[in-house]
Design a protein around this motif. Structure first.
Motif: not given
Lengths: 93, 275
Positions: B81-97
Motif C-alpha cells: 500500500l505504501l508503494g501505491q501511495a508513493r506512485l499516486l501522491l507523485a502523480r497527484a503532485a505532477a498533475a496539480d503542483p
C-alpha cells in the motif's frame, strides 16, 4: 499460537529446477500455510512455485538407522556417474 | 561504533542505499489532452491517502501481530500500500503542483514526501475507514477485507483510465490487492467459523466498522464479492445507519491526527533532511 500445526515449505526458484526445502512455519490450515509461505519465504522474488506439507505427514529417517541405511552404499563407487565428463552446457548437475 | 552522521551519508550501510528515487522517474507525466488535470490530481490524492493511511495503520502491527507469520504478512501488505501511495501522491503532485505544501526553498524533500509529511489532517482526503485505530486482529482483518475488495474493484475500473500513468498504477496495484483480498477473506472466514471467541471478535469488528463502511459510495460489484465471503463465514451484514464520513473533504476523526503526529514527526523535525 502453539496449537497451529507446523508446515515444511518447499520453493521452486525457477522453472526447470526442483522444489527445495527452505524452512518451516506455523499455520491454521493448508491454504493459509501457502499464504504464509508466500509472505515469509518469497518476499525477495525467490520463487515461482511453493509446496507446503504438514510436518507430521513426513516420515523421516532416524539418526540411529544411519549405518544400516547409508553405510552399505559407501564402498560402491561404481554407482556414481563420476567417470563421465559433463559437457559445459549441461546446467544444474 | 556507527554514529548517526555516518549513517546518513554512508550508503554502504543500507542494502538499497538511502536515495529513494522519484517513483515516476522516466515516466512522461504530461496530463493527456481531454483529462482534467485538477480532477485527476484530486482522484490520485484520495486514492493515495487511503493507501498511505491504511499502510501506516497496518505497519503498527509490526512486531505485535499474533504470530510471526501474520506479522510478516501484514507488513508486506503495508509495504504494497505504501508503494501505491508513493506512485499516486507523485502523480497527484505532477498533475496539480498547487496541491503540494510549500517548503523552504532549499529543502530537498520530494513532492510525494511533502504531501505525505507536511499536510495536516484537514488536508488529507482518505476515507475514515482507513484511519480508524487497529482494534484487534479480527478488526484489522475485517477492515482489510472491506478495503481491499472495494479498492480492487476501483483499480479494475481505473485500468482503462484516459491518464496512462494512473492506468499503469492501477494495473500494477490490482495484483497486490487481489492478494490482500484473498488473505483477509480467508482469515475472515477462518475466524468467523473458528472458536466461539474468534467468531465473537469478528462479529464485534463487523458491527464497529459497518457504519463507516456503509457511508462509502462503492461500486455494486463490491457487494457481490462481499456477499460470497460473508455467506461462507455465515455472517450477516448489519443494518445500521451510515456514519457521517467527511474524509474526502478533510473531515476526519481524532484518530487521524494521532496517526499523523506519529508518522510525520521526524520528517517535520528535519524539513531539510534527505532520506
Amino acid at each position: 499460537m502453539s496449537e497451529w500445526p507446523l508446515y515444511e515449505v518447499f520453493v521452486r526458484s525457477k522453472r526447470g529446477l526442483n522444489h527445495v526445502h527452505v524452512g518451516s512455519l506455523h499455520a491454521p490450515d493448508d491454504k493459509l500455510a501457502l499464504m504464509h509461505a508466500r509472505d515469509v519465504y518469497t518476499r525477495r522474488n525467490e520463487g515461482v512455485s511453493i509446496w507446503v506439507v504438514r510436518a507430521d505427514a513426513i516420515t523421516a529417517s532416524s539418526p540411529d538407522e544411519k549405518d544400516p541405511l547409508f553405510a552399505p552404499s559407501g564402498d560402491k563407487v561404481y554407482r556414481h556417474p563420476t567417470f563421465y565428463d559433463i559437457p559445459e552446457h549441461v546446467p544444474h548437475m | 561504533m556507527i554514529n548517526d552522521a555516518d549513517l546518513l551519508v554512508n550508503d554502504a550501510h543500507w542494502a538499497f542505499g538511502t536515495g529513494f528515487e522519484d517513483p515516476l522517474a522516466g515516466v512522461d507525466t504530461t496530463v493527456p489532452e481531454g483529462v482534467d488535470a485538477a480532477g485527476l490530481a484530486r482522484c490520485c490524492l484520495m486514492l493515495g491517502d487511503d493507501a498511505l493511511v491504511l499502510s501506516q495503520r497496518l505497519s503498527e502491527w509490526c512486531s505485535r501481530a499474533p504470530d510471526l507469520e501474520e506479522d510478516i504478512a501484514l507488513s508486506n501488505i503495508a509495504l504494497d500500500l505504501l508503494g501505491q501511495a508513493r506512485l499516486l501522491l507523485a502523480r497527484a503532485a505532477a498533475a496539480d503542483p498547487s496541491l503540494v505544501p510549500v517548503l523552504p526553498e532549499d529543502s530537498p524533500v520530494p513532492a510525494e514526501d511533502a504531501l505525505a509529511f507536511f499536510r495536516d489532517a484537514g488536508q488529507f482526503r482518505n476515507v475514515v475507514l482507513a484511519e480508524l485505530p487497529n482494534g484487534d486482529f479480527a478488526e484489522t482483518v475485517t477492515r482489510l477485507l472491506l478495503f481491499s475488495t472495494w479498492r480492487l474493484e476501483v483499480f479494475e475500473q481505473l485500468v482503462t483510465h484516459a491518464d496512462t500513468v494512473l492506468a499503469a498504477v492501477a494495473a500494477k496495484g490490482r495484483k497486490e490487492l487481489s492478494y490482500h483480498r484473498d488473505f483477509s477473506a480467508r482469515w475472515f472466514v477462518t475466524l468467523a467459523r473458528g472458536t466461539e471467541e474468534s467468531r465473537r471478535r469478528v462479529l464485534t469488528a463487523v458491527d464497529a466498522l459497518w457504519p463507516w463502511w456503509s457511508a462509502l459510495d462503492v461500486p455494486a460489484e463490491v457487494d457481490v464479492v462481499l456477499e460470497q465471503v460473508f455467506a461462507a463465514a455465515r455472517v450477516e451484514r448489519p443494518e445500521v445507519p451510515p456514519a457521517e464520513d467527511g474524509g474526502r473533504e478533510g473531515g476526519h476523526t481524532a484518530a487521524l491526527t494521532d496517526l499523523l503526529a506519529d508518522m510525520q514527526s521526524v520528517a517535520r523535525a528535519h524539513p531539510r533532511g534527505l532520506w
